[in-house]
Design a protein around this motif. Structure first.
Motif, mmCIF file in Angstrom:
data_model
loop_
_atom_site.group_PDB
_atom_site.id
_atom_site.type_symbol
_atom_site.label_atom_id
_atom_site.label_comp_id
_atom_site.label_asym_id
_atom_site.label_seq_id
_atom_site.Cartn_x
_atom_site.Cartn_y
_atom_site.Cartn_z
ATOM 1 N N ALA A 236 39.005 38.035 -10.135
ATOM 2 C CA ALA A 236 39.205 39.269 -10.890
ATOM 3 C C ALA A 236 40.157 39.007 -12.052
ATOM 4 C CB ALA A 236 39.756 40.360 -9.978
ATOM 5 N N ASP A 237 39.627 38.624 -13.190
ATOM 6 C CA ASP A 237 40.386 38.432 -14.423
ATOM 7 C C ASP A 237 41.456 37.343 -14.368
ATOM 8 O OD1 ASP A 237 38.931 40.459 -15.668
ATOM 9 O OD2 ASP A 237 40.313 41.991 -14.925
ATOM 10 N N CYS A 238 41.395 36.453 -13.426
ATOM 11 C CA CYS A 238 42.381 35.361 -13.330
ATOM 12 C C CYS A 238 43.795 35.877 -13.543
ATOM 13 C CB CYS A 238 42.075 34.242 -14.312
ATOM 14 S SG CYS A 238 40.749 33.168 -13.790
ATOM 15 N N GLY A 239 44.206 36.835 -12.761
ATOM 16 C CA GLY A 239 45.519 37.468 -12.894
ATOM 17 C C GLY A 239 46.666 36.512 -13.099
ATOM 18 N N SER A 240 47.841 37.030 -13.087
ATOM 19 C CA SER A 240 49.039 36.221 -13.294
ATOM 20 C C SER A 240 49.145 35.177 -12.196
ATOM 21 C CB SER A 240 50.273 37.104 -13.267
ATOM 22 O OG SER A 240 50.235 38.026 -14.311
ATOM 23 N N PRO A 241 49.640 33.993 -12.532
ATOM 24 C CA PRO A 241 49.798 32.962 -11.509
ATOM 25 C C PRO A 241 50.914 33.320 -10.534
ATOM 26 C CG PRO A 241 50.664 32.202 -13.607
ATOM 27 C CD PRO A 241 50.024 33.530 -13.848
ATOM 28 N N THR A 242 50.763 32.853 -9.320
ATOM 29 C CA THR A 242 51.795 32.987 -8.299
ATOM 30 C C THR A 242 52.279 31.585 -7.995
ATOM 31 O OG1 THR A 242 50.662 34.915 -7.390
ATOM 32 C CG2 THR A 242 52.301 33.858 -5.987
ATOM 33 N N TYR A 243 53.585 31.402 -7.943
ATOM 34 C CA TYR A 243 54.155 30.071 -7.752
ATOM 35 C C TYR A 243 54.793 29.928 -6.381
ATOM 36 C CZ TYR A 243 53.602 29.909 -12.783
ATOM 37 O OH TYR A 243 53.080 29.945 -14.045
ATOM 38 N N PHE A 244 54.606 28.757 -5.803
ATOM 39 C CA PHE A 244 55.202 28.409 -4.512
ATOM 40 C C PHE A 244 55.913 27.077 -4.685
ATOM 41 C CE2 PHE A 244 51.596 31.107 -3.768
ATOM 42 C CZ PHE A 244 52.089 32.033 -2.866
ATOM 43 N N CYS A 245 57.009 26.876 -3.959
ATOM 44 C CA CYS A 245 57.775 25.636 -4.149
ATOM 45 C C CYS A 245 57.098 24.438 -3.491
ATOM 46 C CB CYS A 245 59.217 25.795 -3.670
ATOM 47 S SG CYS A 245 59.419 26.165 -1.944
ATOM 48 N N ASN A 246 56.183 24.685 -2.541
ATOM 49 C CA ASN A 246 55.435 23.595 -1.908
ATOM 50 C C ASN A 246 54.270 24.182 -1.104
ATOM 51 O OD1 ASN A 246 56.446 24.410 0.678
ATOM 52 N ND2 ASN A 246 58.346 23.342 0.220
ATOM 53 N N TYR A 247 53.443 23.316 -0.552
ATOM 54 C CA TYR A 247 52.275 23.781 0.209
ATOM 55 C C TYR A 247 52.656 24.484 1.501
ATOM 56 C CZ TYR A 247 49.027 21.521 -2.953
ATOM 57 O OH TYR A 247 48.301 21.182 -4.060
ATOM 58 N N ALA A 248 53.806 24.147 2.080
ATOM 59 C CA ALA A 248 54.247 24.813 3.313
ATOM 60 C C ALA A 248 54.503 26.292 3.048
ATOM 61 C CB ALA A 248 55.499 24.137 3.870
ATOM 62 N N CYS A 249 55.154 26.614 1.933
ATOM 63 C CA CYS A 249 55.403 28.021 1.599
ATOM 64 C C CYS A 249 54.099 28.740 1.273
ATOM 65 C CB CYS A 249 56.391 28.132 0.445
ATOM 66 S SG CYS A 249 58.103 27.926 0.972
ATOM 67 N N LEU A 250 53.180 28.064 0.587
ATOM 68 C CA LEU A 250 51.873 28.660 0.316
ATOM 69 C C LEU A 250 51.165 28.980 1.620
ATOM 70 C CD1 LEU A 250 49.414 29.494 -1.366
ATOM 71 C CD2 LEU A 250 48.834 27.059 -1.550
#
Length: 68
Positions: A34-48
């Protein structure tokens, strides 16, 4: 559909643990259905992974597989 890659601010924080992402191994995620919204950032894959689990984001989103 296209999107532009930009470098986040040096003080950008993780969406899950709120640590500064560049103190770790950052991951950027975008929902491009859906419109490639704002990016979401994570400090690493564990947090994701923890964010996905905590918000039930994988429920109902997996393919159905049958051995037949």
């Amino acid at each position: 559909m296209s999107s532009t890659a930009t470098t986040p601010d040096a003080d950008e924080t993780c969406a899950y643990c709120e640590s500064r992402i560049f103190e770790h191994d950052p991951v950027c995620v975008r929902d491009c259905t859906a419109d490639c919204g704002s990016p979401t950032y994570f400090c690493n894959y564990a947090c994701l992974s923890a964010y996905i689990d905590a918000n039930d984001l994988s429920t109902g989103d997996a393919c159905n597989w049958s051995p037949e």
